[in-house]
Design a protein around this motif. Sequence first.
Motif, PDB file in Angstrom:
ATOM      1  N   LEU A  49       0.913  -1.728   0.157  1.00 47.36           N
ATOM      2  CA  LEU A  49      -0.141  -0.321  -0.099  1.00 47.36           C
ATOM      3  C   LEU A  49       0.886   1.372  -0.288  1.00 47.36           C
ATOM      4  CD1 LEU A  49      -2.942   0.552   0.283  1.00 47.36           C
ATOM      5  CD2 LEU A  49      -2.809   0.535   2.728  1.00 47.36           C
ATOM      6  N   HIS A  50       0.662   2.293  -0.793  1.00 48.72           N
ATOM      7  CA  HIS A  50       1.276   3.224  -0.777  1.00 48.72           C
ATOM      8  C   HIS A  50       0.845   4.338  -1.193  1.00 48.72           C
ATOM      9  CE1 HIS A  50       5.158   0.809  -2.106  1.00 48.72           C
ATOM     10  NE2 HIS A  50       3.833   0.181  -2.887  1.00 48.72           N
ATOM     11  N   SER A  51       0.596   6.110  -0.754  1.00 45.33           N
ATOM     12  CA  SER A  51       0.218   6.837  -0.863  1.00 45.33           C
ATOM     13  C   SER A  51       0.671   7.843  -2.097  1.00 45.33           C
ATOM     14  CB  SER A  51       0.401   7.844   0.936  1.00 45.33           C
ATOM     15  OG  SER A  51       1.032   8.276   0.932  1.00 45.33           O
ATOM     16  N   ILE A  52      -0.629   8.461  -2.623  1.00 48.17           N
ATOM     17  CA  ILE A  52       0.046   9.610  -3.804  1.00 48.17           C
ATOM     18  C   ILE A  52       1.448  10.706  -2.947  1.00 48.17           C
ATOM     19  CG2 ILE A  52      -0.839  11.471  -5.008  1.00 48.17           C
ATOM     20  CD1 ILE A  52      -1.861   9.054  -5.652  1.00 48.17           C
ATOM     21  N   TYR A  53       1.031  11.144  -1.124  1.00 44.21           N
ATOM     22  CA  TYR A  53       2.121  11.796  -1.098  1.00 44.21           C
ATOM     23  C   TYR A  53       3.526  11.443  -0.901  1.00 44.21           C
ATOM     24  CZ  TYR A  53      -2.295  13.900   0.458  1.00 44.21           C
ATOM     25  OH  TYR A  53      -3.250  14.254   0.556  1.00 44.21           O
ATOM     26  N   ARG A  54       3.458   9.891  -0.594  1.00 39.26           N
ATOM     27  CA  ARG A  54       5.033   8.751  -0.399  1.00 39.26           C
ATOM     28  C   ARG A  54       5.443   8.575  -1.973  1.00 39.26           C
ATOM     29  NH1 ARG A  54       6.661   3.950  -1.460  1.00 39.26           N
ATOM     30  NH2 ARG A  54       8.401   2.853  -0.267  1.00 39.26           N
ATOM     31  N   ARG A  63       1.523  16.240  -7.161  1.00 40.09           N
ATOM     32  CA  ARG A  63       0.737  14.930  -6.970  1.00 40.09           C
ATOM     33  C   ARG A  63      -0.297  14.636  -7.806  1.00 40.09           C
ATOM     34  NH1 ARG A  63       0.917  17.512  -2.163  1.00 40.09           N
ATOM     35  NH2 ARG A  63      -1.468  19.057  -2.091  1.00 40.09           N
ATOM     36  N   ARG A  67      -1.223  11.320  -9.527  1.00 39.20           N
ATOM     37  CA  ARG A  67      -2.119  10.664  -9.657  1.00 39.20           C
ATOM     38  C   ARG A  67      -3.310  10.402 -10.525  1.00 39.20           C
ATOM     39  NH1 ARG A  67      -3.483  15.622  -5.910  1.00 39.20           N
ATOM     40  NH2 ARG A  67      -3.736  14.867  -3.966  1.00 39.20           N
ATOM     41  N   ASN A  84      -9.271   7.111   1.752  1.00 42.89           N
ATOM     42  CA  ASN A  84      -8.782   7.280   2.479  1.00 42.89           C
ATOM     43  C   ASN A  84      -7.136   6.288   2.881  1.00 42.89           C
ATOM     44  OD1 ASN A  84     -11.029   9.219   2.602  1.00 42.89           O
ATOM     45  ND2 ASN A  84     -12.049   7.953   3.760  1.00 42.89           N
ATOM     46  N   ARG A  85      -7.025   5.677   2.273  1.00 43.07           N
ATOM     47  CA  ARG A  85      -6.125   4.213   2.467  1.00 43.07           C
ATOM     48  C   ARG A  85      -5.032   4.802   1.597  1.00 43.07           C
ATOM     49  NH1 ARG A  85      -7.341  -1.824   3.491  1.00 43.07           N
ATOM     50  NH2 ARG A  85      -4.855  -1.321   5.211  1.00 43.07           N
ATOM     51  N   GLY A  86      -4.916   4.669   0.348  1.00 49.28           N
ATOM     52  CA  GLY A  86      -3.444   4.832  -1.483  1.00 49.28           C
ATOM     53  C   GLY A  86      -4.132   4.150  -2.521  1.00 49.28           C
ATOM     54  N   ARG A  88      -3.599   0.058  -4.287  1.00 48.20           N
ATOM     55  CA  ARG A  88      -2.989  -0.929  -3.832  1.00 48.20           C
ATOM     56  C   ARG A  88      -2.038  -1.765  -4.652  1.00 48.20           C
ATOM     57  NH1 ARG A  88      -2.135  -3.942   1.682  1.00 48.20           N
ATOM     58  NH2 ARG A  88      -4.421  -2.611   1.992  1.00 48.20           N
TER      59      ARG A  88
END
Length: 266
Positions: A49-54, A63, A67, A84-86, A88
């Motif tokens: 799992l990865h966030s857009i910010y990361r 960003r 996206r 709300n998670r990122g 996958r």
Amino acid sequence: MRQTGRQHVRDATAGERVTVSMTRTTTTDRVFDSLRESIVSGEFPPGSLHSIYRLADLLEVSRTPVREAVLRLADIGLVSVERNRGVRIRGVTAADVREVFELRLLLEVPAAAHAAANADASTVAAIVGELDRMREHADADDEVQFTEHDRALHQAVAGAMGNPRLQAEIATLRDSIQSRGASTIRRSRGMVELAGEHAPIVEAIAMRDPAAAAAHMEAHLVRTATLLMEQVAVDGVEVVDPAWSEALRGHLYLPARPTTSEPPTQ
């Protein structure tokens, strides 16, 4: 040596900037290519799992292109976006490859036999011509054109049946793996070797030998699938059975039917 995502994007974004609008489009394309390579190579393993910010920070971009690239990756099934998670990572699993190639075996092995038995002279010439083009582009180290003629060869073999839906299904199955970046070229075999695998299929069709055409098509598809499964299998999670196609192999064809119109005895 595998590059990191940061290295990928540094290489991808090197060069002159032109206009703001062109930079955004180009950056999105390059971020997409960088993320896809990181997924296919296993740097971003399935399930992670990865966030857009990361990701934006890792790739040293804003960003917005991340996206946009993530949405494109979701469209081809490499990632899923969890609210709300990122992001996958889905990747291409060994199970994906096996399922696709089981269907390709059921379609393309009989299609090769049919082509050997029934293709007209112009269709045979087209199939031979596609193999010639594959060899030329392999010698020129042109992967893009080589892949196009590889695809065209398989389409020409299927086309001998005169069933556009069959061709469309085969193309869709092929794209479901290739569009997600999974390929054996430059990873587990070269273009010259791959062209060589196609040669006995084409020769059998040209010699009007259905049994040989079917056998060689089967061998080619089984080898391709096995190599792909070994490439994408997650260590310790997915185990590739080298005999994965054996159960299917015995049921690719119906037994020869009697020539008489009488039903078989019970």
